[in-house]
Motif scaffolding. Structure first.
Motif, short mmCIF file in Angstrom:
data_model
loop_
_atom_site.label_atom_id
_atom_site.label_comp_id
_atom_site.label_asym_id
_atom_site.label_seq_id
_atom_site.Cartn_x
_atom_site.Cartn_y
_atom_site.Cartn_z
N GLN A 135 40.25 51.32 37.61
CA GLN A 135 40.32 51.06 36.16
C GLN A 135 39.84 52.27 35.36
N LYS A 136 38.83 52.94 35.89
CA LYS A 136 38.31 54.14 35.20
C LYS A 136 39.42 55.18 35.02
N PHE A 137 40.35 55.21 35.96
CA PHE A 137 41.46 56.17 35.87
C PHE A 137 42.70 55.58 35.20
N GLY A 138 42.58 54.39 34.64
CA GLY A 138 43.68 53.82 33.86
C GLY A 138 44.60 52.86 34.60
N PHE A 139 44.31 52.59 35.86
CA PHE A 139 45.14 51.62 36.58
C PHE A 139 44.98 50.24 35.95
N GLN A 140 46.10 49.51 35.93
CA GLN A 140 46.07 48.15 35.41
C GLN A 140 46.41 47.17 36.51
N ARG A 141 45.83 45.99 36.38
CA ARG A 141 46.13 44.93 37.33
C ARG A 141 47.53 44.40 37.04
N GLU A 142 48.39 44.38 38.02
CA GLU A 142 49.78 43.95 37.82
C GLU A 142 50.07 42.60 38.45
N GLY A 143 49.21 42.15 39.33
CA GLY A 143 49.48 40.86 39.95
C GLY A 143 48.56 40.58 41.13
N LEU A 144 48.78 39.42 41.71
CA LEU A 144 47.95 38.99 42.85
C LEU A 144 48.87 38.49 43.95
N LEU A 145 48.71 39.04 45.13
CA LEU A 145 49.45 38.55 46.29
C LEU A 145 48.57 37.50 46.97
N ARG A 146 49.01 36.25 46.91
CA ARG A 146 48.15 35.17 47.40
C ARG A 146 48.28 34.98 48.91
N GLY A 147 47.13 34.88 49.58
CA GLY A 147 47.10 34.64 51.03
C GLY A 147 48.03 35.56 51.79
N HIS A 148 48.05 36.81 51.37
CA HIS A 148 49.11 37.73 51.82
C HIS A 148 48.81 38.38 53.15
N TYR A 149 47.54 38.70 53.39
CA TYR A 149 47.18 39.46 54.59
C TYR A 149 46.41 38.57 55.56
N ARG A 150 46.94 38.43 56.77
CA ARG A 150 46.21 37.66 57.79
C ARG A 150 45.25 38.57 58.52
N ARG A 151 43.98 38.22 58.47
CA ARG A 151 42.97 39.00 59.16
C ARG A 151 42.90 38.55 60.62
N ARG A 152 42.25 39.37 61.43
CA ARG A 152 42.22 39.04 62.87
C ARG A 152 41.47 37.75 63.16
N ASN A 153 40.59 37.34 62.24
CA ASN A 153 39.88 36.06 62.45
C ASN A 153 40.69 34.87 61.91
N ASP A 158 43.82 37.37 49.76
CA ASP A 158 44.61 37.78 48.60
C ASP A 158 44.48 39.30 48.43
N ALA A 159 45.46 39.88 47.75
CA ALA A 159 45.34 41.30 47.39
C ALA A 159 45.76 41.46 45.93
N VAL A 160 44.98 42.28 45.20
CA VAL A 160 45.32 42.60 43.81
C VAL A 160 46.24 43.83 43.83
N VAL A 161 47.35 43.73 43.08
CA VAL A 161 48.26 44.86 42.95
C VAL A 161 47.88 45.61 41.67
N MET A 162 47.66 46.92 41.80
CA MET A 162 47.34 47.71 40.61
C MET A 162 48.30 48.90 40.49
N GLY A 163 48.55 49.31 39.25
CA GLY A 163 49.49 50.41 39.06
C GLY A 163 49.08 51.28 37.88
N LEU A 164 49.50 52.53 37.93
CA LEU A 164 49.26 53.48 36.85
C LEU A 164 50.57 54.21 36.56
N LEU A 165 51.11 54.01 35.35
CA LEU A 165 52.29 54.77 34.94
C LEU A 165 51.85 56.15 34.50
N LEU A 166 52.42 57.17 35.10
CA LEU A 166 51.95 58.54 34.83
C LEU A 166 52.54 59.09 33.54
#
Ligand SMILES: CC(C)(COP(=O)(O)OP(=O)(O)OC[C@H]1O[C@@H](n2cnc3c(N)ncnc32)[C@H](O)[C@@H]1OP(=O)(O)O)[C@@H](O)C(=O)NCCC(=O)NCCS
Length: 166
Positions: A135-153, A158-166
């Motif tokens: 956020q300090k560098f201007g990235f904005q939150r664009e969305g949330l991937l719900r239950g997206h990554y299965r961990r080994r346990n 969830d993962a937050v998607v962030m983006g910065l338009l240059l």
């Protein structure tokens, strides 16, 4: 008395950096909480992947060096459609001392020069330090991937998607 803080240098990674950079990745993966990579890390495969980035025009592996040791790394790659994806990490004892900011600033300069129009990344919602840095560098939150990554346990994170338009 406070010890002087060694100066941090950010530079393109070199062949001789690969082993320490893999060990840095292994150490942060072992924390189990911040990055997608989980133990056991296939060191050889990771080393090959990093080595491939050393001489690519559309990818960059950065190393942060302080006091003669490697304390951080950042990988960024621009896709043909102009979006650069990045991942980064800083050694546990070096966090909160501007290493991440120095890496990210260098990566954004490179992305602009490489012709990217946007930088994108994913971050766990439970990683406030990383979210604050982006956020300090201007990235904005664009969305949330719900239950997206299965961990080994078996947990689904969830993962937050962030983006910065240059
Ligand atoms: C996320 C990470 C790369 C940040 O790097 P860093 O060197 O600690 O970051 P910096 O010291 O440059 O801090 C950048 C900003 O983030 C914020 N910040 C840093 N640590 C923080 C914390 N623990 N909590 C909240 N905000 C924090 C501050 O606003 C800071 O800016 P400021 O010092 O100008 O106020 C580092 O903490 C890390 O490697 N963590 C483990 C791996 C990881 O999470 N990688 C990213 C996966 S998406």
């Amino acid at each position: 008395m406070r010890r002087p803080v060694p100066e941090v240098t950010v530079r393109r990674a070199r062949e001789e950096d690969l082993d320490p950079l893999v060990e840095l990745l292994v150490a942060v993966a072992a924390e189990g909480r911040w990055i997608a990579t989980e133990p056991p890390v296939d060191r050889e495969r990771r080393r090959r992947g990093m080595a491939a980035a050393l001489d690519q025009e559309r990818a960059l592996l950065l190393a942060a060096e302080a006091g003669g040791q490697l304390v951080g790394q950042l990988w960024i790659e621009v896709a043909v459609y102009g979006v650069a994806d990045l991942g980064m990490l800083v050694a546990e004892g070096w966090r909160g001392r501007s290493v991440g900011s120095a890496l990210l600033a260098a990566a954004l300069d490179w992305a602009r020069q490489a012709g990217a129009h946007k930088v994108a990344l994913q971050v766990w919602p439970h990683n406030p330090a990383a979210i604050a840095l982006y956020q300090k560098f201007g990235f904005q939150r664009e969305g949330l991937l719900r239950g997206h990554y299965r961990r080994r346990n078996g947990e689904l994170w969830d993962a937050v998607v962030m983006g910065l338009l240059l």
